[in-house]
Write a protein that holds these residues in place. Structure first.
Motif, PDB file in Angstrom:
ATOM      1  N   PRO A   1      30.222  15.531  -3.047  1.00 14.63           N
ATOM      2  CA  PRO A   1      30.205  15.429  -4.519  1.00 14.63           C
ATOM      3  C   PRO A   1      31.571  15.038  -5.097  1.00 14.63           C
ATOM      4  CG  PRO A   1      29.098  17.433  -3.808  1.00 14.63           C
ATOM      5  CD  PRO A   1      29.758  16.841  -2.595  1.00 14.63           C
ATOM      6  N   ARG A   2      32.656  15.558  -4.530  1.00 14.59           N
ATOM      7  CA  ARG A   2      33.995  15.182  -5.002  1.00 14.59           C
ATOM      8  C   ARG A   2      34.277  13.712  -4.722  1.00 14.59           C
ATOM      9  NH1 ARG A   2      35.285  19.598  -1.868  1.00 14.59           N
ATOM     10  NH2 ARG A   2      36.747  18.383  -0.604  1.00 14.59           N
ATOM     11  N   LEU A   3      33.833  13.236  -3.555  1.00 18.86           N
ATOM     12  CA  LEU A   3      34.002  11.827  -3.200  1.00 18.86           C
ATOM     13  C   LEU A   3      33.306  10.931  -4.209  1.00 18.86           C
ATOM     14  CD1 LEU A   3      34.583   9.410  -1.248  1.00 18.86           C
ATOM     15  CD2 LEU A   3      32.493  10.053  -0.058  1.00 18.86           C
ATOM     16  N   VAL A   4      32.060  11.260  -4.530  1.00 19.71           N
ATOM     17  CA  VAL A   4      31.295  10.454  -5.485  1.00 19.71           C
ATOM     18  C   VAL A   4      32.013  10.436  -6.832  1.00 19.71           C
ATOM     19  CG1 VAL A   4      29.123  10.317  -6.780  1.00 19.71           C
ATOM     20  CG2 VAL A   4      29.081  10.785  -4.320  1.00 19.71           C
ATOM     21  N   GLY A   5      32.443  11.599  -7.305  1.00 15.06           N
ATOM     22  CA  GLY A   5      33.154  11.667  -8.587  1.00 15.06           C
ATOM     23  C   GLY A   5      34.438  10.863  -8.580  1.00 15.06           C
ATOM     24  N   SER A   6      35.193  10.946  -7.487  1.00 14.28           N
ATOM     25  CA  SER A   6      36.459  10.220  -7.402  1.00 14.28           C
ATOM     26  C   SER A   6      36.258   8.710  -7.327  1.00 14.28           C
ATOM     27  CB  SER A   6      37.257  10.696  -6.187  1.00 14.28           C
ATOM     28  OG  SER A   6      37.654  12.040  -6.357  1.00 14.28           O
ATOM     29  N   VAL A   7      35.191   8.285  -6.660  1.00 16.78           N
ATOM     30  CA  VAL A   7      34.899   6.849  -6.613  1.00 16.78           C
ATOM     31  C   VAL A   7      34.491   6.369  -8.005  1.00 16.78           C
ATOM     32  CG1 VAL A   7      33.333   5.084  -5.702  1.00 16.78           C
ATOM     33  CG2 VAL A   7      34.310   6.789  -4.164  1.00 16.78           C
ATOM     34  N   LEU A   8      33.644   7.141  -8.659  1.00 14.15           N
ATOM     35  CA  LEU A   8      33.163   6.739  -9.984  1.00 14.15           C
ATOM     36  C   LEU A   8      34.275   6.692 -11.028  1.00 14.15           C
ATOM     37  CD1 LEU A   8      29.707   8.556 -10.198  1.00 14.15           C
ATOM     38  CD2 LEU A   8      30.151   6.105  -9.861  1.00 14.15           C
ATOM     39  N   ASN A   9      35.226   7.636 -10.962  1.00 10.76           N
ATOM     40  CA  ASN A   9      36.305   7.605 -11.955  1.00 10.76           C
ATOM     41  C   ASN A   9      37.498   6.761 -11.517  1.00 10.76           C
ATOM     42  OD1 ASN A   9      38.111   9.210 -10.425  1.00 10.76           O
ATOM     43  ND2 ASN A   9      37.426  11.096 -11.379  1.00 10.76           N
ATOM     44  N   GLY A  10      37.402   6.170 -10.321  1.00  9.93           N
ATOM     45  CA  GLY A  10      38.431   5.243  -9.866  1.00  9.93           C
ATOM     46  C   GLY A  10      39.681   5.872  -9.286  1.00  9.93           C
ATOM     47  N   SER A  11      39.670   7.171  -9.028  1.00  8.38           N
ATOM     48  CA  SER A  11      40.876   7.813  -8.503  1.00  8.38           C
ATOM     49  C   SER A  11      40.985   7.737  -6.988  1.00  8.38           C
ATOM     50  CB  SER A  11      40.944   9.272  -8.965  1.00  8.38           C
ATOM     51  OG  SER A  11      39.868  10.019  -8.442  1.00  8.38           O
TER      52      SER A  11
ATOM     53  N   GLY B   1      30.660  -0.534  -4.922  1.00 12.13           N
ATOM     54  CA  GLY B   1      29.604  -1.268  -4.224  1.00 12.13           C
ATOM     55  C   GLY B   1      29.098  -0.496  -3.016  1.00 12.13           C
ATOM     56  N   LYS B   2      30.017   0.047  -2.224  1.00 14.51           N
ATOM     57  CA  LYS B   2      29.598   0.827  -1.058  1.00 14.51           C
ATOM     58  C   LYS B   2      28.908   2.109  -1.504  1.00 14.51           C
ATOM     59  CE  LYS B   2      30.597   2.402   3.453  1.00 14.51           C
ATOM     60  NZ  LYS B   2      31.456   2.372   4.588  1.00 14.51           N
ATOM     61  N   LEU B   3      29.413   2.731  -2.566  1.00 17.88           N
ATOM     62  CA  LEU B   3      28.763   3.923  -3.096  1.00 17.88           C
ATOM     63  C   LEU B   3      27.334   3.590  -3.537  1.00 17.88           C
ATOM     64  CD1 LEU B   3      29.015   6.911  -3.872  1.00 17.88           C
ATOM     65  CD2 LEU B   3      29.850   6.150  -6.103  1.00 17.88           C
ATOM     66  N   ALA B   4      27.153   2.440  -4.155  1.00 18.96           N
ATOM     67  CA  ALA B   4      25.812   2.009  -4.572  1.00 18.96           C
ATOM     68  C   ALA B   4      24.907   1.819  -3.354  1.00 18.96           C
ATOM     69  CB  ALA B   4      25.894   0.728  -5.392  1.00 18.96           C
ATOM     70  N   MET B   5      25.436   1.231  -2.278  1.00 25.04           N
ATOM     71  CA  MET B   5      24.640   1.055  -1.059  1.00 25.04           C
ATOM     72  C   MET B   5      24.218   2.399  -0.476  1.00 25.04           C
ATOM     73  SD  MET B   5      24.004  -2.062  -0.468  1.00 25.04           S
ATOM     74  CE  MET B   5      23.424  -1.941   1.203  1.00 25.04           C
ATOM     75  N   LEU B   6      25.132   3.371  -0.475  1.00 27.90           N
ATOM     76  CA  LEU B   6      24.790   4.701   0.014  1.00 27.90           C
ATOM     77  C   LEU B   6      23.721   5.333  -0.883  1.00 27.90           C
ATOM     78  CD1 LEU B   6      28.347   5.994   0.961  1.00 27.90           C
ATOM     79  CD2 LEU B   6      26.540   5.269   2.523  1.00 27.90           C
ATOM     80  N   GLY B   7      23.850   5.135  -2.192  1.00 28.76           N
ATOM     81  CA  GLY B   7      22.842   5.636  -3.127  1.00 28.76           C
ATOM     82  C   GLY B   7      21.480   5.017  -2.870  1.00 28.76           C
TER      83      GLY B   7
END
Length: 112
Positions: free
Chosen positions: A33-43, A50-56
């Motif tokens: 969950p922290r990884l997803v949040g950090s990717v989404l907020n750009g930190s 794009g990779k997060l979207a593929m995992l989703g």
């Protein structure tokens, strides 16, 4: 995905999680969950949206009742889901492990 490729991917994920000095399975799972949040907020620079979207999409495929190869085709229908599952778990465990390492090296300690 061929049987040998799936087995190799599963073995690679296992070796990654059990390698001495790397984050364990529990730490990796808690970090998702922290990884997803950090990717989404750009930190977190280690993974793009794009990779997060593929995992989703992989997660959605796993839980979706609609299947590319339906389960009623017996073994073939289960094998495609298993291949997606192995890819998803290998990717998530690998990425979350790298994220935990990144957190260890980049989290600032606040003065008391």
């Amino acid at each position: 995905m061929a049987k040998a490729a799936r087995a190799a991917q599963a073995w690679k994920a296992y070796r990654e999680v059990t390698r001495p000095g790397t984050p364990g399975l529990g730490a990796r799972l808690r970090a998702i969950p922290r990884l997803v949040g950090s990717v989404l907020n750009g930190s977190y620079p280690g993974m793009g949206r794009g990779k997060l979207a593929m995992l989703g999409l992989g997660v959605l495929y796993m839980i979706s009742p609609v299947d590319v190869i339906p389960e009623f085709l017996m073994l073939i229908g289960v094998v495609d889901d298993f291949g997606v599952f192995l890819w998803l778990m290998g990717s998530l465990l690998g990425e979350s492990g790298r994220y935990v390492e990144w957190e260890r090296n980049h989290v600032r300690v606040l003065p008391s």
